[in-house]
Design an enzyme around this catalytic site. Structure first.
Site, PDB file in Angstrom:
ATOM      1  CG  HIS A 145     -15.879  73.897  49.636  1.00  0.00           C
ATOM      2  ND1 HIS A 145     -15.342  73.375  50.779  1.00  0.00           N
ATOM      3  CD2 HIS A 145     -15.430  73.126  48.612  1.00  0.00           C
ATOM      4  CE1 HIS A 145     -14.601  72.315  50.481  1.00  0.00           C
ATOM      5  NE2 HIS A 145     -14.628  72.148  49.167  1.00  0.00           N
ATOM      6  CD  GLN A 175     -11.909  63.073  43.235  1.00  0.00           C
ATOM      7  OE1 GLN A 175     -12.966  63.239  42.624  1.00  0.00           O
ATOM      8  NE2 GLN A 175     -11.213  64.106  43.688  1.00  0.00           N
TER       9      GLN A 175
END
Ligand code: PAF
Length: 282
Positions: A37, A61
């Site tokens: 990230h 999700q």
């Protein structure tokens, strides 16, 4: 770093960065941040006036409620990491801030959400499409950064941006790996020491599949061999090994200059994915 939990206050703050010559770079995440990230944040910092990262574990999700419940939450540590790499803004809304109503719209990405991850995680990409479109509308960045590890997700977001005519440039950043080759993932923190060792077989399986394909072994035979290779490790279950065209994700039986190998499976109870471009050096 400025931290916002509310959409309205984030939007008000971002207004000052919408002058000519300014640009906002956006890194959407679900937290439990790792080096994979942080390179997205660094890539954004190089190209934009302001970098916004979001941390939101998006319930829509997760097709498996158990997976959602176990998703790691390390917000305090994430804030420290983001501050270290010079992220300017963190948006970390609550679930009710993002989803004030119980019912919400659904996305259908056609073929793209029926194969691979879409086949094994029904509804997953509809949830990704929903949250990413909400986040892109809220942040309205010039550029948004996604990791290559989630290759199919990047294709889904590309379709979303094209079909909705969103004014954002998508940037795909190469996968960051542990020194032994395991693709970095927030889920890796859930692996036991033994499963961590076994999990490396997914990357090794990709490399082995690539070598076999380069030696012109037919893809069906490669799939069979890689299944046996992976599942010879304790508590590894292979879900799929696929060969696809990296420009449109259509599934292939033989290698082309733009093909990509994609793999997914379980190490114990932890589901992992990875991929390798056939024309990459590694
Ligand atoms: O890749 C992720 O972390 C998530 O799928 C994303 C893009 C932040 C949407 O929730």
């Amino acid at each position: 770093m400025e931290i916002f939990k509310e959409i309205a206050s984030l939007k008000a703050f971002l207004k000052q960065f919408r002058q000519p010559g300014d640009s906002i770079g956006f890194v959407p995440t679900m937290g439990a941040l790792h080096a994979g990230h942080l390179v997205l944040v660094q890539a954004s910092r190089k190209e934009n006036t302001l970098t916004v990262c979001s941390i939101f574990v998006n319930p829509t999700q997760f097709n498996n409620p158990g997976d959602l419940a176990k998703y790691p939450n390390t917000l305090q540590h994430d804030v420290e990491l983001l501050e270290k790499v010079g992220c300017d803004v963190l948006f970390c809304p609550t679930q009710t801030e993002m989803y004030p109503h119980q019912d919400h719209i659904r996305f259908d990405f056609g073929f793209l959400d029926k194969i691979l991850e879409g086949e094994f995680r029904p509804g997953h990409f509809s949830g990704v499409g929903l949250v990413v479109s909400k986040l892109l509308n809220i942040v309205a960045p010039q550029r948004a950064y996604f990791g290559q590890k989630d290759f199919q997700q990047a294709m889904i977001v590309r379709k979303l941006v094209a079909d909705l005519n969103l004014d954002v440039v998508l940037k795909l950043v190469p996968t960051i790996r542990e020194p032994d080759g395991l693709a970095m993932s927030s889920r890796n923190t859930r692996l036991s020491a033994d499963h961590r060792k076994s999990a490396l077989v997914f990357y090794k399986g990709l490399q082995k599949a690539k070598t076999l394909l380069q030696a012109r072994v037919p893809f069906d035979a490669v799939q069979e061999e890689i299944k046996q290779f992976c599942e010879s490790q304790p508590e590894i279950k292979l879900e799929y090994l696929a060969l696809a065209d990296s420009t449109n994700l259509s599934l292939l039986k033989s290698v082309t200059p733009q093909s990509i190998l994609l793999i997914a499976g379980y190490a114990g109870e932890v589901r992992l994915i990875d991929n390798l471009m056939m024309n990459d050096e590694n």
